[in-house]
Scaffold this motif. Sequence first.
Motif, mmCIF file in Angstrom:
data_model
loop_
_atom_site.group_PDB
_atom_site.id
_atom_site.type_symbol
_atom_site.label_atom_id
_atom_site.label_comp_id
_atom_site.label_asym_id
_atom_site.label_seq_id
_atom_site.Cartn_x
_atom_site.Cartn_y
_atom_site.Cartn_z
ATOM 1 N N UNK A 1 46.581 40.821 44.662
ATOM 2 C CA UNK A 1 45.510 40.778 45.619
ATOM 3 C C UNK A 1 44.142 40.823 44.704
ATOM 4 N N UNK A 2 44.052 41.423 43.724
ATOM 5 C CA UNK A 2 42.786 41.703 42.966
ATOM 6 C C UNK A 2 42.101 40.333 42.527
ATOM 7 N N UNK A 3 42.867 39.167 42.396
ATOM 8 C CA UNK A 3 42.695 38.029 41.982
ATOM 9 C C UNK A 3 41.914 37.393 43.438
ATOM 10 N N UNK A 4 42.586 37.648 44.505
ATOM 11 C CA UNK A 4 41.964 37.015 45.547
ATOM 12 C C UNK A 4 40.666 37.590 45.833
ATOM 13 N N UNK A 5 40.537 38.909 45.907
ATOM 14 C CA UNK A 5 39.211 39.333 46.004
ATOM 15 C C UNK A 5 38.183 39.040 44.799
#
Lengths: 149, 354
Positions: A69-73
């Motif tokens: 999820x860190x990449x999505x944000x």
Amino acid sequence: MADDHAHAHPHVNYFGVFIALCVCTALSVIFDVVKPTPALLVFLVLAVACAKATFVMTYFMHLKFEGAWKFIILFPTAILAVGLMVALAPDMAMHYYDNDAAQAKTRDTLSADHAAGHGDHATDHEAAQAGSEEHGQDEHATDKHKAGH
Amino acid sequence: MQAMDQCFRGMNGVTPLVNSMSHAPAKPAVHMGLPLPNSKLGMWLFLGTEIMFFTAFIGTYIVLYFGSVGPDGKTAWPTDPHVTHINVLAGGVNTFVLLASSYFVVVAHEAMVAKNFKRAWNFLLYTLLLACLFLGIKAYEYSGKFSHGILPGQIPENDMQAVRMFGDDLQSIVDRNLDSLISPGNTQELKRGDSPLVTGDEPLHVKATMVTEVMSATEDDWLLGQLQAWQALNTEFNGLRSDISANRLTVADVQEKLAKMHEHPEYGPMVSHLHLAKVIPFGNLFASTYFLMTGFHAIHVIVGMILFVAVLKQGTRLDERSTDWVENSGLYWHFVDLVWIFLFPLLYIIPGNI
């Protein structure tokens, strides 16, 4: 909930990371004192800043242990942040016009009405007239100066 | 207070009972969205917007830095530390202070997870104290700039602006002295008929016409001397004013006149603080960008301090319910550190080298 994700973090030697960050800061200041070539100095201190930012994000902010999820944000914001810089770049690197900023001149050519701007004194009218004559001469002087180039 | 604490504990104790009584199977219900607490997701989304917020400032600064060119077509951004009063040592120490505070936040969170709340509380206190130290050093840096007139919109960028600024400063000194000398307090014994000569409501140009009248009427030697000095200063100012308006004075002329004015036996003390401001091309843009970036960073530091105080004020009642709070305010604090990691080289080291 707090317990669920807290246990997911393996132990990190935070003090070691802190020491690495201090060494990096000291390096930046040492580079500034030693003064290698300007371009090298800029490259080195920015590289050190990026290294420090990576340490902080990876270990202190636990990004190393977070899910995808860190990449999505972070990816969209990084795109927009870099995009802003790229969008601004033409104005700093590719301008087609002559820069004619007042700061580049030693003696500014202010308009005559500015000289009269002080208002409430009787002698100002006279001064303004004298000022406008003076400005006229100044503009000529500037033109000659330009022609000389 | 203790009763409330027990009440909370009681509630906590009841919660698993409710869960076990529900019809849901042992496996938790399907979790919608991302696999992280909502508060942490919120914090990360907020930090995403913060990245863009500070990148906008830094990008603008870089554009202005390279766009502010001098006669040679190269950047003329003010970079000399004697002009900008940028203090690399203060910036370096502040970098260390923020890094240390980041370290204490991360170990505070570690202690919270380990349920060692006393230890966590102490580490959070160290963080708060280091944040105070950071703001103290920042305030010291700011005051050094304020005292040298490094303020947006207050810096002359060429010789003529400096001369005009000098004229404006001199005018305000003349006006201020007139206003305080021709005042009811100084002239209380002077009457016109039954009413006081000076009521204090007169506008300045009326007060200027009253100077000779007051001088002839007063028996106060100090007031007489001050008014004589004021007249001499006003005469000097009127002479200078037309020269300044007509753009006939150079910086060197003004410096010469100023030195003479400071030594003047009568009005010298009135102009003791008058000085000719240093010309700094692009100094106002420099001041704007410097104060914008470091000022917004300082606001973020203050917000972080509020987040830590909110935890610290729980004192010995600090428990695992604050673990998420500490983690999220820690993430925010690391971001504040991260911004400074880039501001330090960009503001303190790189200018003048590119």
